[in-house]
Design a protein around this motif. Structure first.
Motif, short mmCIF file in Angstrom:
data_model
loop_
_atom_site.label_atom_id
_atom_site.label_comp_id
_atom_site.label_asym_id
_atom_site.label_seq_id
_atom_site.Cartn_x
_atom_site.Cartn_y
_atom_site.Cartn_z
N UNK A 1 0.66 -1.15 -0.09
CA UNK A 1 0.06 0.09 0.04
C UNK A 1 0.83 1.11 0.00
N UNK A 2 2.15 1.48 0.58
CA UNK A 2 2.92 2.51 0.90
C UNK A 2 3.56 2.59 -0.68
N UNK A 3 4.08 1.51 -1.21
CA UNK A 3 4.61 1.64 -2.59
C UNK A 3 3.44 2.38 -3.54
N UNK A 4 2.29 1.89 -3.36
CA UNK A 4 1.20 2.35 -4.43
C UNK A 4 1.09 3.80 -4.14
N UNK A 5 1.03 4.15 -2.98
CA UNK A 5 0.66 5.62 -2.57
C UNK A 5 1.96 6.58 -3.01
N UNK A 6 3.27 5.93 -2.59
CA UNK A 6 4.55 6.52 -3.42
C UNK A 6 4.28 6.61 -4.80
N UNK A 7 4.10 5.64 -5.49
CA UNK A 7 4.11 5.72 -6.96
C UNK A 7 2.97 6.66 -7.59
N UNK A 8 1.79 7.15 -6.74
CA UNK A 8 1.29 8.40 -7.13
C UNK A 8 1.91 9.71 -7.17
N UNK A 9 3.01 9.68 -6.47
CA UNK A 9 3.79 11.02 -6.26
C UNK A 9 4.54 11.43 -7.27
N UNK A 10 4.59 12.69 -7.82
CA UNK A 10 5.46 13.41 -8.58
C UNK A 10 7.08 12.99 -8.13
N UNK A 11 7.83 12.68 -9.42
CA UNK A 11 9.33 12.39 -9.24
C UNK A 11 9.41 11.01 -8.95
N UNK A 12 8.45 10.05 -8.77
CA UNK A 12 8.73 8.65 -8.58
C UNK A 12 9.05 7.80 -9.63
N UNK A 13 10.18 7.24 -9.51
CA UNK A 13 10.49 6.49 -10.73
C UNK A 13 10.14 4.71 -10.62
N UNK A 14 10.43 4.32 -9.62
CA UNK A 14 10.03 2.89 -9.23
C UNK A 14 10.29 2.50 -7.97
N UNK A 15 9.71 1.26 -7.43
CA UNK A 15 9.71 1.08 -5.91
C UNK A 15 9.64 -0.56 -5.87
#
Length: 92
Positions: free
Chosen positions: A23-37
């Motif tokens: 869930x955290x990775x999914x939330x981060x993935x929606x943020x500007x500047x995210x490349x991969x996680x």
């Protein structure tokens, strides 16, 4: 920029941890500047996990942490308190 957040997860909490970490990775993935996680687990110490993400820069990562604060809160007690942001360094 590489972000590495490590967690110490007792064996009985693995399934719950995995669901929340994804869930955290999914939330981060929606943020500007995210490349991969991704969520990773130590081969040698099965209770040691890491949430690894890549960002276009430290500012993006720091702002994303604020946006993901509520998703991250349930895992705070399992988090290993250490620096998490690493910058790429050119070869000398």
């Amino acid at each position: 920029m590489l972000a590495l957040i490590r967690y110490s997860v007792p064996s009985g909490q693995t399934e719950e941890f995995l669901a929340q970490a994804h869930d955290i990775v999914d939330t981060l993935a929606g943020q500007p500047g995210y490349v991969r996680g991704r969520v990773t687990r130590s081969v040698d110490e099965p209770e040691l996990w890491a949430l690894v993400s890549e960002w276009e820069g430290a500012g993006f990562y720091r702002r994303a942490l604020g946006a993901a604060r509520m998703a991250m809160y349930p895992l705070m007690t399992l988090m290993i308190n250490e620096p998490s942001a690493f910058e790429d360094v050119d070869r000398v």
